[in-house]
Scaffold this motif. Structure first.
Motif, mmCIF file in Angstrom:
data_model
loop_
_atom_site.group_PDB
_atom_site.id
_atom_site.type_symbol
_atom_site.label_atom_id
_atom_site.label_comp_id
_atom_site.label_asym_id
_atom_site.label_seq_id
_atom_site.Cartn_x
_atom_site.Cartn_y
_atom_site.Cartn_z
ATOM 1 N N GLU A 153 14.297 10.275 -6.190
ATOM 2 C CA GLU A 153 13.522 9.179 -5.570
ATOM 3 C C GLU A 153 14.313 7.876 -5.663
ATOM 4 O O GLU A 153 14.410 7.126 -4.705
ATOM 5 N N TRP A 154 14.873 7.648 -6.838
ATOM 6 C CA TRP A 154 15.642 6.418 -7.028
ATOM 7 C C TRP A 154 16.855 6.404 -6.086
ATOM 8 O O TRP A 154 17.135 5.406 -5.420
ATOM 9 N N GLN A 186 15.738 5.586 -2.714
ATOM 10 C CA GLN A 186 15.416 4.150 -2.617
ATOM 11 C C GLN A 186 16.688 3.333 -2.458
ATOM 12 O O GLN A 186 16.744 2.397 -1.667
#
Ligand code: ADP
Ligand code: MG
Ligand code: ZN
Length: 509
Positions: A319-320, A323
């Motif tokens: 997810e990071w 992002q």
């Protein structure tokens, strides 16, 4: 042996001759100092130019009992660099200790990454001009890994600043522990004749990318971006790689190109003699344009790498990573192409703009209302010249894009002609204030008001009766001489178009 590694006087083949008979293979290792506020594993400041040893703590001095903590910002920058280079990002990776002694490294090991880099297996396209126009080459990226910088030694008392001949050495640990990203290419196999230009284009493009990401200013002259160039040769048309040398700290774009060129010629000369290339590091000498032998290259095992026990593994969540991917700027090449199309510049014009470092400035000037050609004219002309003369960067020349746009606006509105506009820019660059201030203070408005111009027109006609006669007789080309006289009389401030109209009126043409 001479410094070139060749017995007796060095006679190198020409570059063209060398690359006709040998195919070079290159590998670039680029270190980027990240612009994080604090160091890689401690909270010390990274700001440049502080007093020696004023930005240190037990951790970056390697004192007993100190423990490192990873800088999240640095990991984030590493991932963004990796993504921008089309790399895969490790799901889990560790730091490793690279063990060796050097006085600028108080722990006796450097925390780096070894077989588990944070980013790996990517690519970047670079484009260079060949005989038949520009062509694009894909440079493979082997890895981008995180590590810490070492301190700095200063060798005092000698003529050269090198350790040989110095009476003593000083150590500054302010740089110790500043985050570095090392970006290593896969072997670069390209047409030999273009190899030096491609090496340079790669470093140039990488620097642009790093700047666009905002992770470092990547100023080579400050050591924020440092390049080591590996070069080997193999007989043309063969496939097995030759033995490489690694030329260290090639610290300008021009030097990248020169150092690769030099190594190709030097190695060709050695191979011509039937000699062997020694795998070694070499030092680049900016002044002479030569490389000299450094140390015989150690192998990875010599460093006794092992996983760093004081740091937890880095395991960036997907997810990071996604992002961060969403924060990537437009790729520099795509941005250049987009702006070139929007501005309608030719390839040549665009190259000049890029080389002058004026692209963003022109972009901002156009955004402030100027037309692209006008913006380019000022930034590449007057402003570049003035910046060069004073040895400052073009964006520090002392004029803003908004001010350039304002000058252009005054020209468009007819309140300034080209000559006056130049004086206005000159005034702004000299620190006399903004364009309107300079116009005001120097009294630089175009005179178009008929009463003021009329007198100058009458004087000019009276002073050149022969010219006036020609015009009356239908030779309108002669009007230039009268306009010139009006301009002179008004110190260049006359509205030339209005002056011409008045002259024609007076002479009944
Ligand atoms: P080192 O730790 O010795 O500096 P790296 O793997 O970090 O080695 O970097 C070596 C660089 O040289 C890489 O860019 C690699 O692709 C390149 N390279 C490897 N072999 C050769 C060769 N024979 N000739 C030229 N470049 C090479
Ligand atoms: Mg290396
Ligand atoms: Zn510290």
């Amino acid at each position: 042996m001479s410094a070139t590694g060749i017995a007796g006087p060095a006679t190198f083949p020409t570059f063209d001759d060398a690359v006709a008979r040998f195919d070079p293979v290159m590998g670039m290792e680029v270190h980027v100092e990240l612009g994080t506020a604090t160091k890689m594993f401690c909270g010390c400041s990274t700001s440049f130019g502080a007093d020696p040893n004023s930005q240190v703590c037990p951790t970056c001095l390697g004192l007993p009992g100190s423990l490192p903590v990873v800088n999240r910002r640095a990991v984030e920058s590493a991932i963004r660099i990796g993504l921008a280079l089309n790399c895969s990002i490790a799901e889990w990776c560790r730091f490793a200790r690279k063990n060796y002694f050097y006085p600028d490294m108080p722990k006796n090991f450097q925390v780096s990454q070894y077989d588990e880099p944070i980013a790996f297996d990517g690519w970047m396209d670079v484009s260079v001009d060949g005989d038949d126009g520009p062509s694009t080459y894909r440079i493979g990226i082997e890895r981008a890994h995180m590590e810490e910088d070492t301190g700095k030694s200063e060798h005092v008392g000698g003529a050269t600043g090198r350790i040989h001949g110095a009476s003593h050495s000083l150590l500054d640990y302010n740089r110790s522990g500043i985050p570095l990203i090392e970006i290593v290419t896969k072997p670069i196999e390209v047409p030999g004749s273009l190899a030096p230009a491609i090496a340079r284009a790669y470093v140039t493009e990488l620097r642009e990318l790093i700047r666009a990401l905002g992770v470092s200013e990547a100023r080579m002259e400050l050591g924020q971006l440092r390049c080591d160039a590996n070069v080997s040769l193999r007989p043309a048309g063969t496939t097995t790689f030759g033995t490489r040398t690694e030329t260290k700290n090639v610290n300008s774009l021009r030097s990248v190109e020169r150092a690769v060129t030099y190594e190709i010629r030097r190695q060709a000369a050695l191979l011509d003699q039937g000699a062997q290339i020694i795998q070694e590091t070499r030092h680049w000498h900016e002044d002479t344009g030569e490389t000299t032998a450094g140390r015989v290259k150690e192998e990875a095992e010599d460093y006794r790498y092992f996983p760093e026990p004081d740091l937890v593994p880095v395991a960036p969540s997907r997810e990071w990573v996604e992002q961060l991917r969403a924060t990537l700027p437009e790729a520099p090449a795509a941005r250049r192409a987009r702006l070139q199309a929007a501005w309608g510049f030719t390839d040549l014009e665009m190259r000049d703009v890029v080389n002058a470092g004026a692209m963003s400035l022109i972009e901002a000037t156009v955004e402030a209302g100027a037309d692209p050609a006008g913006a380019k004219k000022w930034w590449l002309g007057e402003i570049s010249r003035s910046a060069n003369e004073r040895g400052v960067a073009i964006d520090e020349a002392g004029i803003t894009p908004e001010q350039v746009a304002r000058v252009e606006e005054l020209v468009r509105a007819g309140s300034l002609n080209d000559k006056l506009a130049r004086q206005v820019v000159e005034g702004v660059l000299a620190g006399e204030g903004g364009p309107d201030d300079v116009v005001e203070a120097r009294g630089l408005a175009v005179v178009s008001d008929d009463s003021a111009l009329g007198a100058a027109v009458d004087d000019a006609i009276a002073a050149m009766p022969d010219v006036a006669e020609k015009i009356r007789g239908g030779n309108h080309g002669a009007v230039g001489a009268l306009i010139g006289a009006v301009m002179k009389a008004t110190k260049g401030q006359a509205d030339a178009k209005r002056a011409r109209e008045l002259i024609m009126e007076r002479l009944g043409s």
